[in-house]
Scaffold this motif. Structure first.
Motif, PDB file in Angstrom:
ATOM      1  N   PRO A 111     -39.981 -20.907 -15.691  1.00 24.69           N
ATOM      2  CA  PRO A 111     -40.587 -19.957 -14.749  1.00 24.69           C
ATOM      3  C   PRO A 111     -39.515 -19.436 -13.797  1.00 24.69           C
ATOM      4  CG  PRO A 111     -40.894 -22.164 -13.928  1.00 24.69           C
ATOM      5  CD  PRO A 111     -40.125 -22.300 -15.222  1.00 24.69           C
ATOM      6  N   ASP A 112     -39.919 -18.589 -12.837  1.00 22.46           N
ATOM      7  CA  ASP A 112     -38.991 -18.111 -11.821  1.00 22.46           C
ATOM      8  C   ASP A 112     -38.707 -19.229 -10.831  1.00 22.46           C
ATOM      9  OD1 ASP A 112     -39.062 -15.691 -13.058  1.00 22.46           O
ATOM     10  OD2 ASP A 112     -40.431 -14.751 -11.625  1.00 22.46           O
ATOM     11  N   ARG A 113     -37.422 -19.522 -10.637  1.00 27.04           N
ATOM     12  CA  ARG A 113     -37.003 -20.590  -9.722  1.00 27.04           C
ATOM     13  C   ARG A 113     -35.755 -20.149  -8.972  1.00 27.04           C
ATOM     14  NH1 ARG A 113     -38.152 -24.990 -14.070  1.00 27.04           N
ATOM     15  NH2 ARG A 113     -40.124 -25.866 -13.343  1.00 27.04           N
ATOM     16  N   PRO A 114     -35.522 -20.675  -7.770  1.00 21.31           N
ATOM     17  CA  PRO A 114     -34.327 -20.275  -7.001  1.00 21.31           C
ATOM     18  C   PRO A 114     -33.022 -20.471  -7.752  1.00 21.31           C
ATOM     19  CG  PRO A 114     -35.860 -21.461  -5.590  1.00 21.31           C
ATOM     20  CD  PRO A 114     -36.398 -21.576  -6.987  1.00 21.31           C
ATOM     21  N   ALA A 115     -32.940 -21.521  -8.581  1.00 21.63           N
ATOM     22  CA  ALA A 115     -31.689 -21.790  -9.303  1.00 21.63           C
ATOM     23  C   ALA A 115     -31.442 -20.824 -10.455  1.00 21.63           C
ATOM     24  CB  ALA A 115     -31.683 -23.235  -9.818  1.00 21.63           C
ATOM     25  N   LYS A 116     -32.342 -19.870 -10.666  1.00 24.66           N
ATOM     26  CA  LYS A 116     -32.109 -18.833 -11.679  1.00 24.66           C
ATOM     27  C   LYS A 116     -31.390 -17.629 -11.097  1.00 24.66           C
ATOM     28  CE  LYS A 116     -35.462 -20.041 -15.174  1.00 24.66           C
ATOM     29  NZ  LYS A 116     -36.599 -19.632 -16.002  1.00 24.66           N
ATOM     30  N   LEU A 117     -30.983 -17.707  -9.862  1.00 23.72           N
ATOM     31  CA  LEU A 117     -30.272 -16.608  -9.222  1.00 23.72           C
ATOM     32  C   LEU A 117     -29.101 -16.095 -10.072  1.00 23.72           C
ATOM     33  CD1 LEU A 117     -29.303 -16.026  -5.592  1.00 23.72           C
ATOM     34  CD2 LEU A 117     -27.477 -16.175  -7.259  1.00 23.72           C
ATOM     35  N   PRO A 118     -28.255 -16.949 -10.664  1.00 24.18           N
ATOM     36  CA  PRO A 118     -27.122 -16.419 -11.441  1.00 24.18           C
ATOM     37  C   PRO A 118     -27.551 -15.518 -12.600  1.00 24.18           C
ATOM     38  CG  PRO A 118     -26.772 -18.737 -10.937  1.00 24.18           C
ATOM     39  CD  PRO A 118     -28.186 -18.425 -10.556  1.00 24.18           C
ATOM     40  N   LEU A 119     -28.637 -15.857 -13.273  1.00 23.52           N
ATOM     41  CA  LEU A 119     -29.131 -15.029 -14.373  1.00 23.52           C
ATOM     42  C   LEU A 119     -29.544 -13.660 -13.858  1.00 23.52           C
ATOM     43  CD1 LEU A 119     -30.132 -14.727 -17.351  1.00 23.52           C
ATOM     44  CD2 LEU A 119     -32.345 -15.619 -16.538  1.00 23.52           C
ATOM     45  N   TRP A 120     -30.330 -13.637 -12.797  1.00 24.56           N
ATOM     46  CA  TRP A 120     -30.819 -12.377 -12.243  1.00 24.56           C
ATOM     47  C   TRP A 120     -29.677 -11.537 -11.663  1.00 24.56           C
ATOM     48  CZ3 TRP A 120     -34.777 -15.816  -9.317  1.00 24.56           C
ATOM     49  CH2 TRP A 120     -35.813 -16.175 -10.180  1.00 24.56           C
ATOM     50  N   LEU A 121     -28.753 -12.182 -10.977  1.00 29.36           N
ATOM     51  CA  LEU A 121     -27.648 -11.445 -10.357  1.00 29.36           C
ATOM     52  C   LEU A 121     -26.700 -10.883 -11.414  1.00 29.36           C
ATOM     53  CD1 LEU A 121     -26.179 -10.445  -7.898  1.00 29.36           C
ATOM     54  CD2 LEU A 121     -25.124 -12.705  -7.626  1.00 29.36           C
ATOM     55  N   ALA A 122     -26.453 -11.657 -12.473  1.00 30.91           N
ATOM     56  CA  ALA A 122     -25.608 -11.148 -13.550  1.00 30.91           C
ATOM     57  C   ALA A 122     -26.216  -9.897 -14.162  1.00 30.91           C
ATOM     58  CB  ALA A 122     -25.417 -12.227 -14.618  1.00 30.91           C
ATOM     59  N   GLN A 123     -27.538  -9.870 -14.250  1.00 28.54           N
ATOM     60  CA  GLN A 123     -28.229  -8.693 -14.784  1.00 28.54           C
ATOM     61  C   GLN A 123     -28.123  -7.518 -13.823  1.00 28.54           C
ATOM     62  OE1 GLN A 123     -29.256  -7.778 -17.581  1.00 28.54           O
ATOM     63  NE2 GLN A 123     -31.447  -7.427 -17.777  1.00 28.54           N
ATOM     64  N   ASP A 124     -28.444  -7.741 -12.558  1.00 29.97           N
ATOM     65  CA  ASP A 124     -28.510  -6.657 -11.587  1.00 29.97           C
ATOM     66  C   ASP A 124     -27.141  -6.097 -11.215  1.00 29.97           C
ATOM     67  OD1 ASP A 124     -31.210  -7.302 -11.588  1.00 29.97           O
ATOM     68  OD2 ASP A 124     -31.435  -6.840  -9.462  1.00 29.97           O
ATOM     69  N   VAL A 167     -21.660 -16.674 -20.684  1.00 27.47           N
ATOM     70  CA  VAL A 167     -21.300 -17.721 -19.719  1.00 27.47           C
ATOM     71  C   VAL A 167     -20.357 -17.168 -18.641  1.00 27.47           C
ATOM     72  CG1 VAL A 167     -20.184 -19.965 -19.414  1.00 27.47           C
ATOM     73  CG2 VAL A 167     -21.636 -19.566 -21.403  1.00 27.47           C
ATOM     74  N   ARG A 168     -19.434 -16.315 -19.040  1.00 26.30           N
ATOM     75  CA  ARG A 168     -18.522 -15.704 -18.070  1.00 26.30           C
ATOM     76  C   ARG A 168     -19.302 -14.888 -17.038  1.00 26.30           C
ATOM     77  NH1 ARG A 168     -12.948 -15.211 -19.715  1.00 26.30           N
ATOM     78  NH2 ARG A 168     -12.787 -13.206 -18.659  1.00 26.30           N
ATOM     79  N   ALA A 169     -20.303 -14.136 -17.498  1.00 21.75           N
ATOM     80  CA  ALA A 169     -21.119 -13.337 -16.581  1.00 21.75           C
ATOM     81  C   ALA A 169     -21.891 -14.232 -15.618  1.00 21.75           C
ATOM     82  CB  ALA A 169     -22.074 -12.449 -17.376  1.00 21.75           C
ATOM     83  N   ILE A 170     -22.441 -15.337 -16.134  1.00 16.87           N
ATOM     84  CA  ILE A 170     -23.169 -16.274 -15.281  1.00 16.87           C
ATOM     85  C   ILE A 170     -22.227 -16.890 -14.249  1.00 16.87           C
ATOM     86  CG2 ILE A 170     -24.355 -18.512 -15.260  1.00 16.87           C
ATOM     87  CD1 ILE A 170     -26.123 -16.259 -16.231  1.00 16.87           C
ATOM     88  N   GLY A 171     -21.042 -17.315 -14.695  1.00 20.37           N
ATOM     89  CA  GLY A 171     -20.077 -17.906 -13.775  1.00 20.37           C
ATOM     90  C   GLY A 171     -19.644 -16.930 -12.697  1.00 20.37           C
ATOM     91  N   GLU A 172     -19.445 -15.675 -13.078  1.00 23.59           N
ATOM     92  CA  GLU A 172     -19.039 -14.672 -12.103  1.00 23.59           C
ATOM     93  C   GLU A 172     -20.164 -14.387 -11.109  1.00 23.59           C
ATOM     94  OE1 GLU A 172     -16.891 -10.284 -12.073  1.00 23.59           O
ATOM     95  OE2 GLU A 172     -16.677 -11.650 -13.785  1.00 23.59           O
ATOM     96  N   ALA A 173     -21.409 -14.433 -11.579  1.00 23.70           N
ATOM     97  CA  ALA A 173     -22.546 -14.223 -10.677  1.00 23.70           C
ATOM     98  C   ALA A 173     -22.631 -15.344  -9.650  1.00 23.70           C
ATOM     99  CB  ALA A 173     -23.837 -14.150 -11.484  1.00 23.70           C
ATOM    100  N   ILE A 174     -22.372 -16.571 -10.066  1.00 20.21           N
ATOM    101  CA  ILE A 174     -22.384 -17.702  -9.129  1.00 20.21           C
ATOM    102  C   ILE A 174     -21.338 -17.491  -8.043  1.00 20.21           C
ATOM    103  CG2 ILE A 174     -21.908 -20.173  -8.892  1.00 20.21           C
ATOM    104  CD1 ILE A 174     -23.049 -20.515 -11.745  1.00 20.21           C
ATOM    105  N   ALA A 175     -20.130 -17.108  -8.455  1.00 19.20           N
ATOM    106  CA  ALA A 175     -19.053 -16.884  -7.492  1.00 19.20           C
ATOM    107  C   ALA A 175     -19.373 -15.717  -6.563  1.00 19.20           C
ATOM    108  CB  ALA A 175     -17.747 -16.631  -8.233  1.00 19.20           C
ATOM    109  N   LEU A 176     -19.963 -14.658  -7.104  1.00 18.60           N
ATOM    110  CA  LEU A 176     -20.321 -13.491  -6.300  1.00 18.60           C
ATOM    111  C   LEU A 176     -21.329 -13.862  -5.230  1.00 18.60           C
ATOM    112  CD1 LEU A 176     -20.279 -10.465  -5.698  1.00 18.60           C
ATOM    113  CD2 LEU A 176     -21.906 -10.135  -7.580  1.00 18.60           C
ATOM    114  N   ALA A 177     -22.355 -14.638  -5.586  1.00 16.19           N
ATOM    115  CA  ALA A 177     -23.367 -15.051  -4.613  1.00 16.19           C
ATOM    116  C   ALA A 177     -22.765 -15.934  -3.537  1.00 16.19           C
ATOM    117  CB  ALA A 177     -24.504 -15.779  -5.327  1.00 16.19           C
ATOM    118  N   ARG A 178     -21.823 -16.796  -3.905  1.00 13.42           N
ATOM    119  CA  ARG A 178     -21.212 -17.704  -2.940  1.00 13.42           C
ATOM    120  C   ARG A 178     -20.379 -16.954  -1.896  1.00 13.42           C
ATOM    121  NH1 ARG A 178     -19.913 -23.265  -3.720  1.00 13.42           N
ATOM    122  NH2 ARG A 178     -21.487 -24.263  -5.030  1.00 13.42           N
TER     123      ARG A 178
END
Length: 383
Positions: A72-85, A274-285
């Motif tokens: 379901p939608d959860r806060p820890a899914k932020l990297p997936l959503w951010l990589a998309q957006d 995976v690279r996109a997910i990792g970059e999204a994590i760094a971007l949010a941080r």
């Protein structure tokens, strides 16, 4: 004396950069043959003509299409959503479509119908599909729902739970196994020392039962405790343990699994994901506005206090900088659905690939991301 003359041509599109590189460099030393420079110039001019003459739709068609089921939608899914957006999937040559099943059962049914190449959910749902014969491999994880063991205020330590009622999930469910492991790590026998009282799968149900005095303790997501604090009722419970003190990070996780065929035949595609997910994590941080925007859009969180809580708890807490898959999560799912024929003899290691994240870490990919300045480098899509 040799004089070096450099001209850097930047690639114009993410798709094109995969063909001619991030930039084309023309180099020449005085007195040196110009043949190589001329060849590079021809390649560059051809690539430039493609960008000018070929319709945008055809360039976009170079992207590899991926279908993702996420529940379901959860806060820890932020990297997936951010990589998309933020266009990070496109940066790595991917066109990703994210679909949302209606429930865990719906997710399992859609796994059975092979409706996606990648699935993002708590590991046990995916493991259930593997037990039904689907050949899936776990390859990443972006965190978990923060868990705390809470009790009535007068109970001050775990040993005081002996002889008391502890709320849990339905027998043999993931939540029941999490509750049992929590008690065991605190030195309690869940079958002898306490009375387990089953409730539904949602932690808010168990927390409400605790507030009503129907049970003496239970596990709860920290999100629910934040709401309790805002209502001025946090003094009605006592926190006895949490993920960190228990070293327990299973349950309500954000686990990523991919079809074995895609991983085997097109591993670079999954690597780009995976690279996109990792970059999204760094971007949010490094840019909190990105995280706030995503939580506002996908979870409808607008309250500044809650956004600050979520940023601290998840972006700089539960969401890891390096999204390694979690073997414990997978093992819990195998334990829960061990009776299914597709899981016979399987271990968590048999359906998990650590190599994608490990290789990127060895190359310094995550280290480079952490050193980038605290500004967003990629534009976001229109809301």
């Amino acid at each position: 004396m040799k004089v070096r003359v450099d001209k850097l041509r930047r690639a114009l599109t993410p798709a094109l950069s995969h063909v001619v590189g991030e930039g084309v460099r023309f180099s020449r030393f005085a007195g040196e043959s110009t043949e190589r420079a001329q060849k590079l110039r021809v390649i560059y001019l051809f690539a430039l003509s493609v960008c000018i003459l070929v319709p945008t739709q055809l360039l976009a068609a170079q992207l590899y299409s991926l279908s993702v089921l996420s529940y379901p939608d959860r806060p820890a899914k932020l990297p997936l959503w951010l990589a998309q957006d933020a266009g990070l999937f496109e940066k790595y040559g991917l066109k990703v479509e994210i679909k949302a099943p209606k429930s865990g059962e719906d997710l399992v049914e859609r796994i059975g119908r092979d409706e996606a190449q990648i699935y993002v959910a708590t590991a046990n749902w995916i493991v259930s599909g593997i037990g039904d014969g689907k050949d899936l491999i776990f390859f990443a994880n972006t965190g978990y729902s923060v868990l705390k063991l809470v009790s009535r205020p007068e109970i001050t330590r775990a040993q005081d739970l002996k002889g008391k009622k502890v709320g849990t999930g339905e027998p043999n469910s993931s939540q029941d196994r999490i509750t049992r492991q929590t008690l065991q790590r605190l030195g309690l026998n869940p079958d002898r020392d306490v009375t387990l009282v089953p409730f539904g799968s949602r932690s808010i149900q168990r927390l409400n039962a605790l507030l009503k005095g129907e049970i003496d303790a239970t596990t709860s997501n920290e999100d629910n405790l934040f709401d309790l604090e805002r209502r001025g009722d946090i003094n009605k419970v006592r926190v006895l343990a949490d993920n960190e003190s228990l070293k327990l990070f299973i349950g309500a996780g954000v686990d990523f699994a991919v079809t074995r065929s895609l991983l085997t035949n097109a591993r670079p595609i999954v690597r780009g994901f995976v690279r996109a997910i990792g970059e999204a994590i760094a971007l949010a941080r490094r840019d909190r506005t990105q995280a706030d925007r995503i939580y506002g859009r996908y979870l409808n969180v607008k309250d500044p206090a809650l956004l600050e809580f979520m940023y601290r708890t998840y972006v700089h807490g539960a969401i890891p900088e390096r999204p390694y898959p979690k073997l414990d999560n997978v093992a819990l799912g195998i334990e829960e659905f061990s009776a299914k024929p597709g899981l016979k003899g399987k271990r968590a290691e048999d359906i998990t690939d650590l190599g994608l994240v490990k290789d990127l870490e060895s190359e310094g990919f995550f280290t480079k991301l952490s050193r980038q300045p605290a500004t967003a480098e990629h534009g976001t899509r229109a809301e």
